[in-house]
Design a protein around this motif. Structure first.
Motif, short mmCIF file in Angstrom:
data_model
loop_
_atom_site.label_atom_id
_atom_site.label_comp_id
_atom_site.label_asym_id
_atom_site.label_seq_id
_atom_site.Cartn_x
_atom_site.Cartn_y
_atom_site.Cartn_z
N LEU A 203 0.84 -1.20 0.00
CA LEU A 203 0.00 0.00 0.00
C LEU A 203 0.88 1.25 0.00
N ILE A 204 1.96 1.19 0.76
CA ILE A 204 2.86 2.34 0.87
C ILE A 204 4.31 1.87 0.88
N ARG A 205 5.22 2.86 0.71
CA ARG A 205 6.62 2.61 0.97
C ARG A 205 7.11 3.79 1.80
N HIS A 212 5.56 7.03 0.18
CA HIS A 212 5.12 6.80 -1.19
C HIS A 212 3.80 6.04 -1.17
N LEU A 213 2.81 6.57 -1.88
CA LEU A 213 1.49 5.94 -1.91
C LEU A 213 1.44 5.03 -3.14
N LEU A 214 1.55 3.72 -2.92
CA LEU A 214 1.68 2.77 -4.03
C LEU A 214 0.33 2.31 -4.55
N ASP A 215 -0.70 2.44 -3.72
CA ASP A 215 -2.01 1.90 -4.11
C ASP A 215 -3.09 2.80 -3.52
N MET A 216 -3.34 3.92 -4.24
CA MET A 216 -4.27 4.93 -3.73
C MET A 216 -5.67 4.36 -3.53
N ALA A 217 -6.10 3.49 -4.45
CA ALA A 217 -7.44 2.90 -4.33
C ALA A 217 -7.50 2.02 -3.08
N GLY A 218 -6.44 1.26 -2.86
CA GLY A 218 -6.38 0.40 -1.67
C GLY A 218 -6.44 1.21 -0.39
#
Lengths: 231, 231
Positions: A203-205, A212-218
């Motif tokens: 989801l993030i890093r 870092h937002l890796l999965d905004m929808a999630g």
């Protein structure tokens, strides 16, 4: 030593890890003081020359605003210590203490307590052991209580922050992680584990204060799931 | 003293309340040890002759069942102490520790640490102050987290117990209040406050392990409210 002092010390969580003999050593420096209802025990700003344990009765710890308005911070009953944090740390009392009802309170003078610790280091080792153990138990408890809602609160915080910073793939935390933990209603230890868990879930890093937002929808799902649950 | 040891101690929450000089005193007894990935640090049952602080890397604390199955209790990273509870309390290590990755770990020998505390009681006073302060903060945090759901869990527990004991106006707790707190997912301090609150609301009256149920309908409402909220 007064038998009833021993009984009070025996029931105090602060001294739970101590042997009978160590309790006797502490008992020997303890002063048993009676207080009338409404009697002041110490005032904000007083030098912390000793700490207290409620033997009988009830004590309120409070601050008074400039306008004279009183804010109660804690109410303590039998077995509870108070004033020990500033006294251990060597600072002044940060608030006032007053007996709410007729009370009996043990006073442990700082000087005598320091001498006791120097003479019997095992006493402070046992106290450190007991406090460390309780801290660990409390950390687990907070984690258990936090894991249900804090991840969604964090997701919600991150999505709002992304909007504020006009970004969709990363945010810069504007507060420290300690402050963030407190804002989300948890402790830094647990926040770290939640960050780690959300990283594993891709989801993030986390890169220092940069997330870092890796999965905004999630993240949005997680944030909404929390809100629904709370309603 | 090694500058990097000082940096590790400075970042460790366990030593947060200490002065630069006190950190130096601790640094002087700390031994910097490298560990390979998978290397054992201590085994369950080993004498606790010192405690550890992770400088770099990651450590797992685990137990092994008779059938050889491993259960991980904790994973610790930089700044985290481990083994300090048994070492402070003078008991043996209750679990195994192993480096999960290549790690650098500070070892603080128990004997030298006890000598340090005896020579510098202010060091243990500051540590006691810091641990006490964190305990207080954690207590508040647990209370904040618990007050939402624990009262309804307690109401639900009491109504079920009443049914079991074939009574409608009082129950006898069959476990200690400490165990009950743990069962309800909170700590004894907070459970006491919840008992007090429910007493003020005339839902119950607490008399040792005997709980008088003053308002069965109110308790059932509270118990159901909690369940609805959770769904």
């Amino acid at each position: 030593m007064n038998k009833s002092i021993h009984r009070v010390l025996l029931a105090a969580p602060l001294f739970k890890g101590l042997s009978e003999q160590q309790l006797d050593e502490i008992g020997a420096i303890a002063i048993d003081k009676p207080y009338q209802r409404g009697e002041s025990i110490f005032m904000e700003g007083d030098e912390g020359n000793g700490f207290y344990i409620v033997a009988e009765g009830q004590v309120k710890i409070f601050k008074t605003s400039l306008e004279g308005k009183e804010q109660i911070l804690h109410i303590y009953g039998p077995g509870n210590p108070f004033g020990e944090v500033p006294v251990f740390s060597g600072s002044r009392f940060p608030a006032n203490a007053m007996a709410l009802v007729k009370s009996r309170i043990l006073f442990l003078p700082r000087d005598a307590f320091v001498r006791l610790i120097a003479e019997h280091p095992s006493l402070s080792m046992n106290m450190l052991g007991e406090l460390s153990m309780r801290l660990r138990q409390f950390t687990v408890q907070i984690e258990n209580l936090s894991l249900k809602e804090v991840p969604s609160r964090l997701a919600s915080y991150l999505t709002v922050l992304a909007e504020e910073q006009g970004s969709t793939d990363r945010v810069d935390l504007t507060i420290s992680k300690g402050q963030l933990a407190s804002l989300l209603g948890t402790i830094p230890e647990t926040l770290s584990r939640i960050f780690a868990k959300m990283s594993v879930q891709n989801l993030i890093r986390v890169d220092g204060r940069q997330i870092h937002l890796l999965d905004m929808a999630g993240l949005e799902d997680l944030s909404v799931a929390g809100k629904l649950e709370e309603e």
